[in-house]
Design a protein around this motif. Structure first.
Motif, PDB file in Angstrom:
ATOM      1  N   VAL A 158      29.482  49.763  48.737  1.00 14.06           N
ATOM      2  CA  VAL A 158      30.595  49.453  47.853  1.00 14.06           C
ATOM      3  C   VAL A 158      32.071  49.805  48.409  1.00 14.06           C
ATOM      4  N   SER A 159      33.068  48.945  47.932  1.00 15.71           N
ATOM      5  CA  SER A 159      34.523  49.196  48.353  1.00 15.71           C
ATOM      6  C   SER A 159      35.198  48.832  47.222  1.00 15.71           C
ATOM      7  N   SER A 160      36.388  49.476  47.245  1.00 13.32           N
ATOM      8  CA  SER A 160      37.421  49.117  46.230  1.00 13.32           C
ATOM      9  C   SER A 160      38.550  48.087  46.597  1.00 13.32           C
ATOM     10  N   CYS A 161      38.309  47.496  47.897  1.00 18.48           N
ATOM     11  CA  CYS A 161      39.131  46.393  48.379  1.00 18.48           C
ATOM     12  C   CYS A 161      38.532  45.193  48.143  1.00 18.48           C
TER      13      CYS A 161
ATOM     14  N   PHE B  24      30.540  56.376  45.522  1.00 21.63           N
ATOM     15  CA  PHE B  24      30.741  55.437  46.843  1.00 21.63           C
ATOM     16  C   PHE B  24      29.638  56.054  47.881  1.00 21.63           C
ATOM     17  N   GLY B  37      28.700  45.236  45.471  1.00 26.76           N
ATOM     18  CA  GLY B  37      29.976  45.909  45.570  1.00 26.76           C
ATOM     19  C   GLY B  37      31.132  45.860  46.472  1.00 26.76           C
ATOM     20  N   VAL B  38      31.102  44.726  47.316  1.00 26.19           N
ATOM     21  CA  VAL B  38      31.719  44.741  48.649  1.00 26.19           C
ATOM     22  C   VAL B  38      33.008  43.712  48.134  1.00 26.19           C
ATOM     23  N   GLY B  39      34.201  43.954  48.415  1.00 24.22           N
ATOM     24  CA  GLY B  39      35.245  43.244  48.119  1.00 24.22           C
ATOM     25  C   GLY B  39      35.843  42.527  49.323  1.00 24.22           C
ATOM     26  N   TYR B 126      43.776  47.122  42.456  1.00 29.25           N
ATOM     27  CA  TYR B 126      43.672  47.601  43.546  1.00 29.25           C
ATOM     28  C   TYR B 126      44.225  48.944  43.802  1.00 29.25           C
ATOM     29  N   ASN B 176      42.231  41.873  41.817  1.00 28.60           N
ATOM     30  CA  ASN B 176      41.131  42.549  41.947  1.00 28.60           C
ATOM     31  C   ASN B 176      41.260  43.894  41.337  1.00 28.60           C
ATOM     32  N   LYS B 238      41.308  37.349  52.933  1.00 26.00           N
ATOM     33  CA  LYS B 238      40.618  36.678  51.769  1.00 26.00           C
ATOM     34  C   LYS B 238      40.393  35.217  52.030  1.00 26.00           C
ATOM     35  N   PHE B 356      39.562  51.443  39.439  1.00 23.82           N
ATOM     36  CA  PHE B 356      40.641  50.771  39.350  1.00 23.82           C
ATOM     37  C   PHE B 356      41.884  51.415  38.493  1.00 23.82           C
ATOM     38  N   ARG B 365      32.925  46.424  38.113  1.00 22.00           N
ATOM     39  CA  ARG B 365      33.120  44.973  38.971  1.00 22.00           C
ATOM     40  C   ARG B 365      32.041  44.641  39.623  1.00 22.00           C
TER      41      ARG B 365
END
Lengths: 161, 389
Positions: A158-161, B24, B37-39, B126, B176, B238, B356, B365
């Motif tokens: 998991v990450s918030s970015c 986390f 869960g990964v952005g 973010y 995001n 991205k 967030f 998310r």
């Protein structure tokens, strides 16, 4: 005809009518009709899995066989190409520009079978003046799928970015 | 023994570490977790780009570049922004290449914020904006984006928060975590509201390539007269699947870039040289690679929105970035409870909306930077979880 469905199926033929309908915005029935129609028209020919046969001991061996062909008056290379394509051992046949005229991909259970097939069937066929057989030693990528890499997700969980 | 509390910088020590760190940490240690869960993109950087980096190393291109970045890269950025978003920035004086979008945001904030200045930050967004404003001595002022507005920022919401102390507004769109985008008309309303003021817009456009449903990204700097007050931030992470390369850029009128350049020059020197060479190829030769990635994201996006709605989590169709933001309010749980239980019982990792900002409560998310099979399994398991509640 629906290009979007064709593109999606060419990437993953297992996609269900439901999934295709979600992605394209058509109804499931419309998707099914499109697929049926495109199959009838001969646009969709087959749906097969991409298999890494090298992972098995009793897989297949393949060879690229370049053929030089004397074109037949009135038929060009068509006649020979179609004849070659009839063999079960032949996976693909392409007409080429350049030095060779046809490129044939031959798939058999072992090397002996390939050489027997080339010498007994292709080399002696009327119109074929020469063959050049190149065995496939290893496959790295097939139909857009890389075969020699294992997916390895190094991203975190998991990450918030 | 040193009394660390007294020696450390108050501005930094007072910043709270992210509240959901605990969640986390649990997720990170669990095995056989199927995560949404990964952005960051799941695609490898396109080979052409990687190859360009290798070639630059082979050619011995290993020294510093100019502080502002390689001149040919700035020229490509300028051409790209013109071609894609009708923006016009002079490569010599109005573009600076940074270490990812993050450095660009930080430098942009620090270049305009004086002690006590208010900076308006829409949330959910973010996590970096609030701490960066605090570290610059500013005062974050939060606007809660609302689901009924598709999580867009509205001029009416802004009007309520603008005070004589307002120095800047952060514009994190495409968003995001919500996937919200802003359109020309949205920015025109904002322009009416702030024209005649000195308010600066800091527009974080890192997801600009990722817009869907035929919508194209609009930069506020391309709307009306907003350019003079806009700092545009973008990067390669991205769009080109280049997160690990740490490369971004910031564009603004030359008076602002001159100040940002000082921050960058004294703290960073220059962005990584190898990454800069690779980025030239990204902008010049990779339209096809980017299109293929966007097509794939779009497919996953639709499957995911459908999937969450199907299992009973109301999910709007986001038009940007690579996230969906379904509501979990029907379960009666908080976002964190929901995510913790889902992880525990079904081994699926989602990110609580509260990561967030507080107003993310009631949402989670989910990222679609995963293969369709992976996404399908995760949604199926989430469906099982809901059935057993």
């Amino acid at each position: 005809m629906n290009i979007q469905i064709l593109k999606l199926l060419s990437k993953d033929a297992r996609m269900s009518a439901k999934e295709l309908s979600v992605i394209t915005g058509l109804t499931e029935e419309e998707v099914e009709t499109e697929i049926k129609d495109m199959t009838k028209e001969g646009l969709i020919r087959a749906c097969k899995a991409v298999i890494d046969w090298e992972k098995l001991d009793d897989g297949y061996v393949s060879a690229l066989v370049d053929l030089k062909v004397t074109p037949k008056p009135g038929y060009g290379f068509e006649d020979v190409a179609k004849k070659v394509a009839r063999y079960k051992e032949v996976e693909s046949v392409y007409l080429l520009s350049g030095v060779s005229d046809l490129c044939v991909i031959v798939k058999c259970r072992n090397f002996q079978e390939v050489s027997r097939f080339v010498s007994k069937e292709l080399a002696v066929m009327e119109g074929i003046t020469s063959t050049k057989t190149q065995f496939v030693m290893r496959r790295y990528k097939e139909l857009d799928v890389a075969l020699d890499v294992e997916s390895n997700d190094e991203r975190g969980v998991v990450s918030s970015c | 023994m040193l009394n660390y509390e007294s020696v450390l910088n108050n501005r930094i020590t007072e910043i709270q570490p992210s509240g959901i760190r605990k969640f986390f940490d649990i997720a990170a240690t669990m095995e056989d977790v199927i995560s949404l869960g990964v952005g960051e993109p799941d695609f490898e950087t396109p080979w052409k780009i990687r190859n360009a980096a290798i070639m630059s190393l082979e050619g011995g291109k290993t020294s510093y570049t100019s502080n502002r970045g390689l001149a040919p890269l700035r020229e490509e950025i300028s051409a790209y922004l013109r071609r894609k978003y009708s923006l016009s920035y002079e490569p010599k004086s109005e573009i600076l290449v940074t270490v990812g979008g993050s450095e660009a945001i930080d430098a942009a904030v620090r270049s305009v914020v004086n002690d006590g200045d208010e900076v308006i930050i829409p949330q959910p967004s973010y996590v970096c904006y609030v701490p960066m404003v605090l570290m610059a001595g500013g005062v974050p002022v939060i606007i809660r984006n609302k689901a009924e507005n598709d999580f867009k920022l509205t001029a009416a919401e802004l009007r309520e928060k603008i005070t004589p102390k307002t120095k800047a507004i952060i514009l994190p769109y495409p968003s995001n975590p919500t996937g919200a985008i802003m359109e020309k008309a949205d920015y025109e309303e904002i322009e009416k509201l702030i024209s005649g003021t000195d308010i600066i817009l800091i527009s974080d456009e890192i997801y600009s390539e990722l817009t869907f449903n035929g919508k194209h990204h609009v930069s506020p700097a391309s709307v009306g007269n907003l350019r003079e007050r806009t700092i545009v931030i973008n990067g390669f992470s991205k769009a080109f699947s280049m997160t690990g390369w740490r490369l971004g850029y910031v564009c603004a009128p030359k008076e602002i870039i001159a100040q940002i350049t000082k921050l960058h020059q004294y703290s960073i020197m220059c962005a990584p040289t190898t990454s800069q060479y690779a980025a030239i190829t990204a902008l010049r030769d990779c339209d096809m690679d980017v299109e293929a990635m966007i097509e794939e994201y779009d497919m996953r996006r639709k499957l995911m929105v459908y999937g969450f709605n199907e299992i009973g989590l109301e999910c709007r169709e986001p038009e940007g970035a690579f996230y969906v933001f379904p509501s979990i309010q029907s379960t009666g749980m908080t976002s964190e409870e929901f995510c913790e239980k889902l992880l525990e019982e079904e081994r699926v990792a989602l990110v609580p909306g509260t990561a967030f900002g507080e107003c993310g409560e009631g949402y989670v998310r989910a990222s679609y930077c995963y293969s369709t099979d992976h996404i399908k399994t995760a949604i199926e398991r989430t469906g099982n979880f809901l059935k057993n509640l």
